[in-house]
Enzyme design. Structure first.
Site, PDB file in Angstrom:
ATOM      1  N   GLU A 102     -21.777   4.667 -28.271  1.00 49.44           N
ATOM      2  CA  GLU A 102     -20.766   3.971 -28.202  1.00 49.44           C
ATOM      3  C   GLU A 102     -19.396   4.741 -27.027  1.00 49.44           C
ATOM      4  O   GLU A 102     -19.380   5.213 -27.021  1.00 49.44           O
ATOM      5  CB  GLU A 102     -19.904   3.429 -29.575  1.00 49.44           C
ATOM      6  CG  GLU A 102     -19.924   1.924 -29.487  1.00 49.44           C
ATOM      7  CD  GLU A 102     -19.559   0.785 -28.699  1.00 49.44           C
ATOM      8  OE1 GLU A 102     -19.594   1.428 -27.644  1.00 49.44           O
ATOM      9  OE2 GLU A 102     -19.499  -0.412 -29.225  1.00 49.44           O
ATOM     10  N   ASP A 103     -18.295   3.987 -26.030  1.00 51.03           N
ATOM     11  CA  ASP A 103     -17.638   4.994 -24.962  1.00 51.03           C
ATOM     12  C   ASP A 103     -16.607   4.383 -26.368  1.00 51.03           C
ATOM     13  O   ASP A 103     -16.185   5.800 -26.110  1.00 51.03           O
ATOM     14  CB  ASP A 103     -17.785   3.750 -24.162  1.00 51.03           C
ATOM     15  CG  ASP A 103     -17.595   2.418 -24.519  1.00 51.03           C
ATOM     16  OD1 ASP A 103     -17.900   1.882 -25.828  1.00 51.03           O
ATOM     17  OD2 ASP A 103     -17.026   1.307 -23.622  1.00 51.03           O
ATOM     18  N   ASP A 106     -12.237   0.554 -31.548  1.00 46.20           N
ATOM     19  CA  ASP A 106     -11.858   0.620 -30.983  1.00 46.20           C
ATOM     20  C   ASP A 106     -10.624  -0.302 -32.133  1.00 46.20           C
ATOM     21  O   ASP A 106     -10.833   0.566 -33.368  1.00 46.20           O
ATOM     22  CB  ASP A 106     -11.075  -0.643 -29.722  1.00 46.20           C
ATOM     23  CG  ASP A 106      -9.505  -0.823 -29.436  1.00 46.20           C
ATOM     24  OD1 ASP A 106      -9.140  -0.057 -30.171  1.00 46.20           O
ATOM     25  OD2 ASP A 106      -9.475  -1.642 -28.402  1.00 46.20           O
ATOM     26  N   PHE A 155      -3.792   1.315 -22.497  1.00 39.06           N
ATOM     27  CA  PHE A 155      -5.359   0.213 -22.179  1.00 39.06           C
ATOM     28  C   PHE A 155      -6.053   1.484 -21.139  1.00 39.06           C
ATOM     29  O   PHE A 155      -6.137   1.919 -19.765  1.00 39.06           O
ATOM     30  CB  PHE A 155      -5.361  -0.762 -20.942  1.00 39.06           C
ATOM     31  CG  PHE A 155      -6.037  -1.631 -21.005  1.00 39.06           C
ATOM     32  CD1 PHE A 155      -7.176  -1.184 -20.070  1.00 39.06           C
ATOM     33  CD2 PHE A 155      -6.304  -2.571 -21.728  1.00 39.06           C
ATOM     34  CE1 PHE A 155      -7.809  -2.049 -19.307  1.00 39.06           C
ATOM     35  CE2 PHE A 155      -7.053  -3.524 -21.750  1.00 39.06           C
ATOM     36  CZ  PHE A 155      -7.821  -3.168 -20.526  1.00 39.06           C
ATOM     37  N   VAL A 156      -7.549   1.929 -21.757  1.00 41.10           N
ATOM     38  CA  VAL A 156      -7.885   3.018 -20.821  1.00 41.10           C
ATOM     39  C   VAL A 156      -9.328   3.033 -20.261  1.00 41.10           C
ATOM     40  O   VAL A 156      -9.716   1.419 -20.529  1.00 41.10           O
ATOM     41  CB  VAL A 156      -8.380   4.448 -21.635  1.00 41.10           C
ATOM     42  CG1 VAL A 156      -7.422   4.851 -22.902  1.00 41.10           C
ATOM     43  CG2 VAL A 156      -9.706   3.375 -23.257  1.00 41.10           C
ATOM     44  N   ARG A 168     -15.567   1.352 -14.287  1.00 39.52           N
ATOM     45  CA  ARG A 168     -16.564   1.869 -14.995  1.00 39.52           C
ATOM     46  C   ARG A 168     -16.641   3.812 -14.229  1.00 39.52           C
ATOM     47  O   ARG A 168     -17.026   4.302 -15.178  1.00 39.52           O
ATOM     48  CB  ARG A 168     -17.483   1.099 -14.928  1.00 39.52           C
ATOM     49  CG  ARG A 168     -17.601   0.069 -16.161  1.00 39.52           C
ATOM     50  CD  ARG A 168     -19.042  -0.387 -16.291  1.00 39.52           C
ATOM     51  NE  ARG A 168     -19.269  -1.775 -17.147  1.00 39.52           N
ATOM     52  CZ  ARG A 168     -18.422  -1.768 -17.980  1.00 39.52           C
ATOM     53  NH1 ARG A 168     -18.395  -0.995 -19.008  1.00 39.52           N
ATOM     54  NH2 ARG A 168     -18.676  -3.012 -18.709  1.00 39.52           N
TER      55      ARG A 168
END
Length: 184
Positions: A102-103, A106, A155-156, A168
């Site tokens: 996963e990126d 959250d 917010f990244v 991206r």
């Protein structure tokens, strides 16, 4: 000429730090999964950059597959809480050791719904590897087994993470300027 860098408030994780951490994670995964039937499962679209780098850093045989799973939509900046599988795996998971790539972890809502679905397919194991984790936003009882960096509640974007399908391709993780996503 417009540059995406102009929309970034500050760099949170540099390109060099990402490369070093991915190599470290790849070495650890290689040790932990030696002699096992490892399947790396990329959760698209966000994890594609991390997945490409991680699979090259893993020094043991492994297979890859892809899923599209979403709890966000369009330009939304927060989870809707509804998780849907848009593209399922092609591989049979029976007896395989699945590592979800996963990126960012959250709220954890998406993975808390996905992991039980994958476990019903009789894998040998299901674990999570994320390049970023935001524990301050966690709403589900789930944590990564492998984690690159813990990040604050900002917010990244970059390194696969987007805002409205942009940013991206930045080679680092940056904090997006609030006026960019708030429309101010």
């Amino acid at each position: 000429m417009y540059s995406m860098d102009n929309d970034i408030d500050h760099i949170l994780v540099s390109e060099d730090a990402l490369k070093a951490k991915v190599n470290e994670l790849g070495a650890q995964i290689s040790r932990d999964y030696a002699g096992k039937d490892l399947l790396l499962v990329s959760i698209l679209k966000g994890s594609v950059v991390f997945m490409a780098d991680l699979m090259r850093a893993v020094q043991i045989p492994c297979a890859i597959d892809f899923m599209v799973v979403s709890s966000y939509g369009g330009a939304n900046t927060s989870s809707t809480g509804l998780v849907k599988i848009i593209k399922d795996l092609d591989a049979d998971l029976t007896g395989r050791d699945v590592l979800i790539v996963e990126d960012i972890l959250d709220t954890g809502i998406t993975l808390s719904k996905l992991v039980p679905v994958l476990k019903m397919r009789n894998p040998g194991s299901v674990k999570i590897c994320t390049i970023l984790s935001k524990p301050s936003r966690r709403m589900a009882d789930i944590e990564p087994d492998y984690c690159g960096f813990e990040v604050p509640d900002e917010f990244v974007v970059g390194y696969g993470l987007d805002y409205d399908e942009k940013y991206r391709n930045l080679p680092y993780v940056g904090v997006l300027k609030p006026e960019v996503y708030s429309g101010e």
